[in-house]
Design a protein around this motif. Sequence first.
Motif, short mmCIF file in Angstrom:
data_model
loop_
_atom_site.label_atom_id
_atom_site.label_comp_id
_atom_site.label_asym_id
_atom_site.label_seq_id
_atom_site.Cartn_x
_atom_site.Cartn_y
_atom_site.Cartn_z
N MET A 127 25.58 -23.02 -39.58
CA MET A 127 24.43 -23.87 -39.78
C MET A 127 24.71 -24.74 -41.02
SD MET A 127 20.36 -22.92 -40.23
CE MET A 127 20.59 -21.25 -39.82
N ASN A 128 24.64 -26.04 -40.82
CA ASN A 128 24.93 -26.94 -41.94
C ASN A 128 23.67 -27.21 -42.76
OD1 ASN A 128 23.45 -28.80 -40.54
ND2 ASN A 128 25.21 -29.93 -39.76
N PHE A 129 23.85 -27.95 -43.84
CA PHE A 129 22.75 -28.23 -44.77
C PHE A 129 21.61 -29.00 -44.10
CE2 PHE A 129 20.71 -31.06 -47.83
CZ PHE A 129 20.16 -30.10 -48.69
N ALA A 130 21.93 -29.99 -43.29
CA ALA A 130 20.90 -30.80 -42.64
C ALA A 130 20.03 -29.94 -41.70
CB ALA A 130 21.54 -31.95 -41.86
N GLU A 131 20.65 -29.04 -40.99
CA GLU A 131 19.93 -28.18 -40.08
C GLU A 131 18.98 -27.24 -40.85
OE1 GLU A 131 21.29 -25.21 -36.63
OE2 GLU A 131 22.60 -26.97 -36.90
N ARG A 132 19.47 -26.66 -41.94
CA ARG A 132 18.63 -25.78 -42.76
C ARG A 132 17.47 -26.55 -43.38
NH1 ARG A 132 22.47 -23.06 -46.82
NH2 ARG A 132 23.88 -24.66 -46.10
N PHE A 133 17.76 -27.75 -43.82
CA PHE A 133 16.72 -28.58 -44.43
C PHE A 133 15.63 -28.93 -43.41
CE2 PHE A 133 15.03 -32.70 -45.94
CZ PHE A 133 14.52 -32.26 -47.15
N MET A 134 16.01 -29.27 -42.19
CA MET A 134 15.04 -29.58 -41.14
C MET A 134 14.19 -28.35 -40.79
SD MET A 134 14.95 -32.69 -40.45
CE MET A 134 13.94 -32.63 -39.00
N ARG A 135 14.80 -27.19 -40.74
CA ARG A 135 14.05 -25.97 -40.47
C ARG A 135 13.05 -25.68 -41.60
NH1 ARG A 135 17.59 -21.49 -37.30
NH2 ARG A 135 18.41 -22.92 -35.74
N PHE A 136 13.48 -25.93 -42.83
CA PHE A 136 12.59 -25.75 -43.97
C PHE A 136 11.40 -26.70 -43.88
CE2 PHE A 136 11.29 -27.32 -48.16
CZ PHE A 136 10.77 -26.15 -48.69
N LEU A 137 11.65 -27.97 -43.56
CA LEU A 137 10.57 -28.94 -43.45
C LEU A 137 9.60 -28.59 -42.32
CD1 LEU A 137 12.23 -32.43 -44.06
CD2 LEU A 137 10.69 -31.16 -45.55
N CYS A 138 10.13 -28.15 -41.19
CA CYS A 138 9.26 -27.75 -40.07
C CYS A 138 8.42 -26.54 -40.44
CB CYS A 138 10.10 -27.44 -38.84
SG CYS A 138 10.84 -28.90 -38.09
N GLY A 139 9.01 -25.58 -41.12
CA GLY A 139 8.26 -24.41 -41.56
C GLY A 139 7.18 -24.78 -42.56
N PHE A 140 7.50 -25.67 -43.48
CA PHE A 140 6.53 -26.12 -44.47
C PHE A 140 5.38 -26.87 -43.81
CE2 PHE A 140 4.94 -29.12 -47.64
CZ PHE A 140 4.59 -28.22 -48.65
N ALA A 141 5.69 -27.73 -42.84
CA ALA A 141 4.64 -28.48 -42.13
C ALA A 141 3.73 -27.53 -41.36
CB ALA A 141 5.27 -29.51 -41.19
N LEU A 142 4.30 -26.53 -40.72
CA LEU A 142 3.51 -25.54 -39.99
C LEU A 142 2.60 -24.77 -40.94
CD1 LEU A 142 2.90 -24.15 -37.30
CD2 LEU A 142 4.73 -22.55 -37.82
N LEU A 143 3.12 -24.38 -42.08
CA LEU A 143 2.32 -23.67 -43.08
C LEU A 143 1.18 -24.55 -43.59
CD1 LEU A 143 1.96 -21.16 -44.88
CD2 LEU A 143 3.45 -22.29 -46.54
N ALA A 144 1.44 -25.82 -43.81
CA ALA A 144 0.41 -26.74 -44.29
C ALA A 144 -0.70 -26.90 -43.26
CB ALA A 144 1.02 -28.09 -44.63
N LEU A 145 -0.35 -26.98 -41.98
CA LEU A 145 -1.35 -27.11 -40.93
C LEU A 145 -2.22 -25.86 -40.82
CD1 LEU A 145 0.63 -28.91 -38.10
CD2 LEU A 145 -1.28 -29.81 -39.42
N VAL A 146 -1.63 -24.71 -40.92
CA VAL A 146 -2.37 -23.46 -40.82
C VAL A 146 -3.28 -23.29 -42.04
CG1 VAL A 146 -2.13 -20.94 -40.82
CG2 VAL A 146 -0.68 -22.34 -39.34
N ALA A 147 -2.81 -23.68 -43.20
CA ALA A 147 -3.61 -23.53 -44.43
C ALA A 147 -4.84 -24.42 -44.42
CB ALA A 147 -2.74 -23.84 -45.65
N CYS A 148 -4.82 -25.51 -43.70
CA CYS A 148 -5.96 -26.43 -43.65
C CYS A 148 -6.94 -26.12 -42.53
CB CYS A 148 -5.46 -27.87 -43.49
SG CYS A 148 -4.58 -28.48 -44.94
N ALA A 149 -6.65 -25.11 -41.75
CA ALA A 149 -7.52 -24.78 -40.61
C ALA A 149 -8.85 -24.22 -41.09
CB ALA A 149 -6.81 -23.78 -39.70
#
Length: 103
Positions: free
Chosen positions: A1-23
């Motif tokens: 897994m390269n850096f770009a792939e890890r970074f994208m997974r981190f961003l997706c996880g962060f976005a999901l967390l932000a959506l759940v926190a605002c529910a």
Amino acid sequence: MNFAERFMRFLCGFALLALVACAPTPQREGTGEYIDDTIITGKVKAALVADPDLKASEIQVETFKGTVQLSGFVQADHIPRALSLVRRIDGVKDVKNDMLPKR
């Protein structure tokens, strides 16, 4: 897994967390509801100030999910007037009366 792939997974996880926190939950309103309630509170306060017979400074206003709570110590004949005034405002779903007559 390269850096770009890890970074994208981190961003997706962060976005999901932000959506759940605002529910919204039954005890907490969502961002949109908070903004709507702030607007309703402003409309209620403006209506109370505009009425020449009411002392708006004696009435506290709080709004949660469209339910407006009025509290404070006011003249007894002002309570029904304030309640009917608030019930006519757009966006108000219910009015909770915690106002008490002055003695």
